[in-house]
Design a protein around this motif. Structure first.
Motif, PDB file in Angstrom:
ATOM      1  N   TRP A  97       6.175  -3.960  -5.779  1.00  0.00           N
ATOM      2  CA  TRP A  97       6.343  -3.056  -4.642  1.00  0.00           C
ATOM      3  C   TRP A  97       7.808  -2.660  -4.624  1.00  0.00           C
ATOM      4  O   TRP A  97       8.692  -3.519  -4.537  1.00  0.00           O
ATOM      5  CB  TRP A  97       5.954  -3.757  -3.335  1.00  0.00           C
ATOM      6  N   THR A  99      10.672  -0.941  -2.605  1.00  0.00           N
ATOM      7  CA  THR A  99      10.887  -0.738  -1.188  1.00  0.00           C
ATOM      8  C   THR A  99      12.101   0.152  -0.933  1.00  0.00           C
ATOM      9  O   THR A  99      13.017   0.220  -1.753  1.00  0.00           O
ATOM     10  CB  THR A  99      11.101  -2.081  -0.472  1.00  0.00           C
ATOM     11  N   ASP A 103      11.037   6.800   4.768  1.00  0.00           N
ATOM     12  CA  ASP A 103       9.926   7.476   4.097  1.00  0.00           C
ATOM     13  C   ASP A 103      10.447   8.491   3.085  1.00  0.00           C
ATOM     14  O   ASP A 103       9.877   8.638   1.994  1.00  0.00           O
ATOM     15  CB  ASP A 103       9.031   8.183   5.117  1.00  0.00           C
ATOM     16  N   ARG A 106      11.432   6.674  -0.020  1.00  0.00           N
ATOM     17  CA  ARG A 106      10.215   6.230  -0.707  1.00  0.00           C
ATOM     18  C   ARG A 106       9.579   7.380  -1.471  1.00  0.00           C
ATOM     19  O   ARG A 106       9.212   7.242  -2.638  1.00  0.00           O
ATOM     20  CB  ARG A 106       9.219   5.677   0.311  1.00  0.00           C
ATOM     21  N   GLU A 141       6.894   1.754  -0.931  1.00  0.00           N
ATOM     22  CA  GLU A 141       6.717   1.731   0.519  1.00  0.00           C
ATOM     23  C   GLU A 141       8.076   1.634   1.195  1.00  0.00           C
ATOM     24  O   GLU A 141       9.032   1.111   0.618  1.00  0.00           O
ATOM     25  CB  GLU A 141       5.828   0.563   0.952  1.00  0.00           C
ATOM     26  N   THR A 145       7.808   2.998   7.395  1.00  0.00           N
ATOM     27  CA  THR A 145       6.344   3.000   7.521  1.00  0.00           C
ATOM     28  C   THR A 145       5.825   1.634   7.918  1.00  0.00           C
ATOM     29  O   THR A 145       4.930   1.517   8.759  1.00  0.00           O
ATOM     30  CB  THR A 145       5.688   3.462   6.206  1.00  0.00           C
ATOM     31  N   ALA A 157       1.248  -4.849   5.295  1.00  0.00           N
ATOM     32  CA  ALA A 157       1.426  -3.632   4.500  1.00  0.00           C
ATOM     33  C   ALA A 157       0.883  -3.825   3.075  1.00  0.00           C
ATOM     34  O   ALA A 157       0.213  -2.956   2.531  1.00  0.00           O
ATOM     35  CB  ALA A 157       2.895  -3.241   4.445  1.00  0.00           C
TER      36      ALA A 157
END
Length: 159
Positions: A97, A99, A103, A106, A141, A145, A157
């Protein structure tokens, strides 16, 4: 409070009562400290040392994770990464993931198709099994968010 408890307290001096309260508060503090819920790994940091079940691949995954963070930070200074998977079952079962704080960051990371190719090259250079590298997943992500949708909880998440 029942009558027995009241009869016991009536015979205590103020100093004894204060001592009992202090001991109770210390016991409560100790319990809360020992059983404090663990927070999810914050973005921008690598996960803690590999769990024992990652076996021989643990150091390889950790090295790759650090390199992936470095690559992501070339594009977004606040970027981080963590991994999940069941590599003890098969090296195919690994996901990273990536990070970011916002947003927009991302989306910028996710929109770069060459970035995932670079991540895969990092895995190969770190010594991850070549036949599994193409099956490793990458998700992007943002903390923004996770805060909005999952109340700040990365566990939900990822789940």
């Amino acid at each position: 409070m029942n009558a027995w408890a009241l009869s016991q307290v009536e015979h205590l001096s103020p100093l004894e009562i204060a001592g009992a309260v202090l001991v109770g508060l210390l016991a409560l503090w100790l319990i809360l400290t020992l059983f404090r819920p663990r927070r999810a790994q914050p973005p921008g940091q690598s996960a803690s040392p590999p769990p024992a079940f990652e076996g021989a691949l643990g150091p390889v995954i950790q090295a790759a994770e650090q390199a992936i963070i470095g690559l992501a930070r070339r594009k977004v200074a606040s970027a981080g990464a963590f991994h999940i998977g069941a590599v003890d079952i098969s090296p195919d079962h690994l996901a990273f993931w990536i990070t970011s704080a916002t947003d927009a960051e991302r989306d910028m990371l996710a929109a770069d198709p060459a970035l995932q190719d670079e991540f895969r090259r990092v895995l190969l250079r770190a010594g991850y099994p070549a036949d599994a590298v193409l099956k490793v997943g990458f998700a992007f992500e943002s903390q923004e968010t996770v805060d909005r949708v999952h109340g700040g909880n990365w566990w939900y998440a990822v789940k």
